[in-house]
Design a protein around this motif. Structure first.
Motif, PDB file in Angstrom:
ATOM      1  N   GLY A 199       0.818  -1.214   0.000  1.00  0.00           N
ATOM      2  CA  GLY A 199       0.000   0.000   0.000  1.00  0.00           C
ATOM      3  C   GLY A 199       0.847   1.258   0.000  1.00  0.00           C
ATOM      4  N   GLY A 200       1.953   1.217   0.736  1.00  0.00           N
ATOM      5  CA  GLY A 200       2.868   2.365   0.760  1.00  0.00           C
ATOM      6  C   GLY A 200       3.483   2.640  -0.593  1.00  0.00           C
ATOM      7  N   ALA A 201       3.867   1.595  -1.299  1.00  0.00           N
ATOM      8  CA  ALA A 201       4.451   1.773  -2.635  1.00  0.00           C
ATOM      9  C   ALA A 201       3.437   2.406  -3.589  1.00  0.00           C
ATOM     10  CB  ALA A 201       4.933   0.426  -3.189  1.00  0.00           C
TER      11      ALA A 201
ATOM     12  N   TYR B  41      17.312   3.184   0.532  1.00  0.00           N
ATOM     13  CA  TYR B  41      17.757   2.625   1.805  1.00  0.00           C
ATOM     14  C   TYR B  41      16.828   1.489   2.249  1.00  0.00           C
ATOM     15  CZ  TYR B  41      19.708   2.481   6.502  1.00  0.00           C
ATOM     16  OH  TYR B  41      20.303   2.073   7.664  1.00  0.00           O
ATOM     17  N   LEU B  42      15.539   1.666   2.052  1.00  0.00           N
ATOM     18  CA  LEU B  42      14.571   0.647   2.411  1.00  0.00           C
ATOM     19  C   LEU B  42      14.812  -0.635   1.611  1.00  0.00           C
ATOM     20  CD1 LEU B  42      11.955   0.004   4.042  1.00  0.00           C
ATOM     21  CD2 LEU B  42      10.683   0.846   2.066  1.00  0.00           C
ATOM     22  N   ALA B  43      15.020  -0.497   0.309  1.00  0.00           N
ATOM     23  CA  ALA B  43      15.273  -1.676  -0.533  1.00  0.00           C
ATOM     24  C   ALA B  43      16.560  -2.373  -0.123  1.00  0.00           C
ATOM     25  CB  ALA B  43      15.328  -1.267  -2.004  1.00  0.00           C
ATOM     26  N   TRP B  44      17.601  -1.603   0.101  1.00  0.00           N
ATOM     27  CA  TRP B  44      18.896  -2.172   0.484  1.00  0.00           C
ATOM     28  C   TRP B  44      18.802  -2.892   1.823  1.00  0.00           C
ATOM     29  CZ3 TRP B  44      22.890   0.801   3.571  1.00  0.00           C
ATOM     30  CH2 TRP B  44      24.039   0.030   3.755  1.00  0.00           C
ATOM     31  N   GLN B  45      18.223  -2.235   2.823  1.00  0.00           N
ATOM     32  CA  GLN B  45      18.109  -2.852   4.135  1.00  0.00           C
ATOM     33  C   GLN B  45      17.137  -4.034   4.115  1.00  0.00           C
ATOM     34  OE1 GLN B  45      19.985  -2.230   7.001  1.00  0.00           O
ATOM     35  NE2 GLN B  45      21.141  -1.194   5.395  1.00  0.00           N
ATOM     36  N   GLY B  46      16.107  -3.952   3.302  1.00  0.00           N
ATOM     37  CA  GLY B  46      15.192  -5.079   3.148  1.00  0.00           C
ATOM     38  C   GLY B  46      15.902  -6.285   2.569  1.00  0.00           C
ATOM     39  N   TYR B  47      16.758  -6.030   1.580  1.00  0.00           N
ATOM     40  CA  TYR B  47      17.541  -7.125   0.995  1.00  0.00           C
ATOM     41  C   TYR B  47      18.479  -7.731   2.033  1.00  0.00           C
ATOM     42  CZ  TYR B  47      20.980  -9.670  -1.647  1.00  0.00           C
ATOM     43  OH  TYR B  47      21.821 -10.652  -2.087  1.00  0.00           O
ATOM     44  N   GLU B  48      19.158  -6.878   2.780  1.00  0.00           N
ATOM     45  CA  GLU B  48      20.073  -7.361   3.824  1.00  0.00           C
ATOM     46  C   GLU B  48      19.314  -8.208   4.857  1.00  0.00           C
ATOM     47  OE1 GLU B  48      23.514  -6.782   4.389  1.00  0.00           O
ATOM     48  OE2 GLU B  48      23.532  -6.070   2.307  1.00  0.00           O
ATOM     49  N   LEU B  49      18.155  -7.725   5.271  1.00  0.00           N
ATOM     50  CA  LEU B  49      17.361  -8.445   6.261  1.00  0.00           C
ATOM     51  C   LEU B  49      16.863  -9.775   5.705  1.00  0.00           C
ATOM     52  CD1 LEU B  49      16.127  -8.409   9.098  1.00  0.00           C
ATOM     53  CD2 LEU B  49      14.171  -7.178   8.124  1.00  0.00           C
ATOM     54  N   ALA B  50      16.388  -9.769   4.475  1.00  0.00           N
ATOM     55  CA  ALA B  50      15.911 -11.015   3.860  1.00  0.00           C
ATOM     56  C   ALA B  50      17.046 -12.026   3.736  1.00  0.00           C
ATOM     57  CB  ALA B  50      15.303 -10.726   2.490  1.00  0.00           C
TER      58      ALA B  50
ATOM     59  N   VAL C 205      10.770  -9.195   2.219  1.00  0.00           N
ATOM     60  CA  VAL C 205      10.583  -9.037   0.771  1.00  0.00           C
ATOM     61  C   VAL C 205       9.719  -7.823   0.430  1.00  0.00           C
ATOM     62  CG1 VAL C 205       9.605 -10.127  -1.298  1.00  0.00           C
ATOM     63  CG2 VAL C 205      11.100 -11.435   0.229  1.00  0.00           C
ATOM     64  N   PRO C 206       8.625  -7.552   1.154  1.00  0.00           N
ATOM     65  CA  PRO C 206       7.846  -6.362   0.794  1.00  0.00           C
ATOM     66  C   PRO C 206       8.609  -5.052   1.001  1.00  0.00           C
ATOM     67  CG  PRO C 206       6.922  -7.421   2.740  1.00  0.00           C
ATOM     68  CD  PRO C 206       7.975  -8.328   2.209  1.00  0.00           C
ATOM     69  N   MET C 207       9.596  -5.048   1.890  1.00  0.00           N
ATOM     70  CA  MET C 207      10.437  -3.852   2.039  1.00  0.00           C
ATOM     71  C   MET C 207      11.213  -3.593   0.757  1.00  0.00           C
ATOM     72  SD  MET C 207      11.981  -4.508   5.859  1.00  0.00           S
ATOM     73  CE  MET C 207      13.155  -3.179   5.738  1.00  0.00           C
ATOM     74  N   ILE C 208      11.720  -4.662   0.167  1.00  0.00           N
ATOM     75  CA  ILE C 208      12.476  -4.541  -1.083  1.00  0.00           C
ATOM     76  C   ILE C 208      11.562  -4.033  -2.192  1.00  0.00           C
ATOM     77  CG2 ILE C 208      13.836  -5.784  -2.798  1.00  0.00           C
ATOM     78  CD1 ILE C 208      14.396  -7.883  -0.524  1.00  0.00           C
ATOM     79  N   ILE C 209      10.402  -4.650  -2.321  1.00  0.00           N
ATOM     80  CA  ILE C 209       9.444  -4.254  -3.363  1.00  0.00           C
ATOM     81  C   ILE C 209       9.044  -2.794  -3.198  1.00  0.00           C
ATOM     82  CG2 ILE C 209       7.111  -4.643  -4.266  1.00  0.00           C
ATOM     83  CD1 ILE C 209       7.496  -7.622  -3.417  1.00  0.00           C
ATOM     84  N   CYS C 210       8.688  -2.409  -1.985  1.00  0.00           N
ATOM     85  CA  CYS C 210       8.271  -1.036  -1.715  1.00  0.00           C
ATOM     86  C   CYS C 210       9.405  -0.058  -2.003  1.00  0.00           C
ATOM     87  CB  CYS C 210       7.800  -0.898  -0.279  1.00  0.00           C
ATOM     88  SG  CYS C 210       7.281   0.770   0.175  1.00  0.00           S
ATOM     89  N   GLY C 211      10.607  -0.406  -1.567  1.00  0.00           N
ATOM     90  CA  GLY C 211      11.745   0.485  -1.791  1.00  0.00           C
ATOM     91  C   GLY C 211      12.031   0.693  -3.263  1.00  0.00           C
ATOM     92  N   VAL C 212      12.082  -0.407  -4.016  1.00  0.00           N
ATOM     93  CA  VAL C 212      12.374  -0.312  -5.448  1.00  0.00           C
ATOM     94  C   VAL C 212      11.283   0.471  -6.174  1.00  0.00           C
ATOM     95  CG1 VAL C 212      12.586  -1.660  -7.585  1.00  0.00           C
ATOM     96  CG2 VAL C 212      13.832  -2.370  -5.534  1.00  0.00           C
TER      97      VAL C 212
END
Length: 171
Positions: A71-73, A113-122, A142-149
């Motif tokens: 929803g945020g994206a 930053y959200l995408a990068w940190q989401g990838y690191e966390l995943a 994974v949704p952090m990565i999607i939202c960030g990108v």
């Protein structure tokens, strides 16, 4: 939901991003209905069957993360995300344009930053399993990565509109 008017006939990129935002909202909507249904099952199981389904809590936590980030994206594309642009719009005209640029660039930085940190966390949590669900813990990131990108891509289009003297928020 009304998607922004992009000052003229939409090009292929606008149609693609409209579709991406609609997919995000559709998936988030289906997940919201699923969330409501599994909580209904929780109540039924607990009070009617006297057998509480323990997996519901973990599934709900996972669904809430997906719903929020998808929803945020979509909100970044439609410019319906949480913002306080009324403050910016009350400023004198010469300040509004630079503040719009700063806001969009800020979303690009945050999304990156959200995408990068989401990838690191995943990557760090992929080997662990979510209790009672048995799927990788990394699915929570994974949704952090999607939202960030998507936020970065959507904001680049908004930045290009600002460079052309348009503001996609004004529709």
């Amino acid at each position: 939901m009304t998607f922004p008017d992009h000052a003229g006939p939409p090009g292929a990129i606008h149609r693609l991003f409209d579709l991406a935002a609609r997919i995000c909202l559709t998936v988030a909507g289906i997940q919201l209905v699923t969330l409501i249904a599994i909580f209904g099952w929780l109540v039924f199981g607990r009070y009617v069957l006297n057998d509480t389904p323990t997996w519901v809590e973990q599934a709900a936590l996972l669904l809430v993360v997906w719903i929020t980030f998808l929803g945020g994206a979509a909100g970044v594309w439609t410019k319906a995300h949480l913002s306080i642009d009324f403050v910016r719009e009350m400023m004198p005209a010469p300040l509004r344009v630079p503040l719009r640029w700063i806001a969009v660039i800020g979303v690009i930085v945050f999304g990156s930053y959200l995408a990068w940190q989401g990838y690191e966390l995943a990557a760090k949590t992929w080997q662990r399993r979510i209790p009672m669900l048995g799927i990788a813990e990394g699915w929570r990131a994974v949704p952090m990565i999607i939202c960030g990108v998507l936020s970065v891509l959507f904001s680049i289009v908004h930045l290009a509109a600002l460079a052309r003297g348009q503001d996609l928020a004004e529709h």
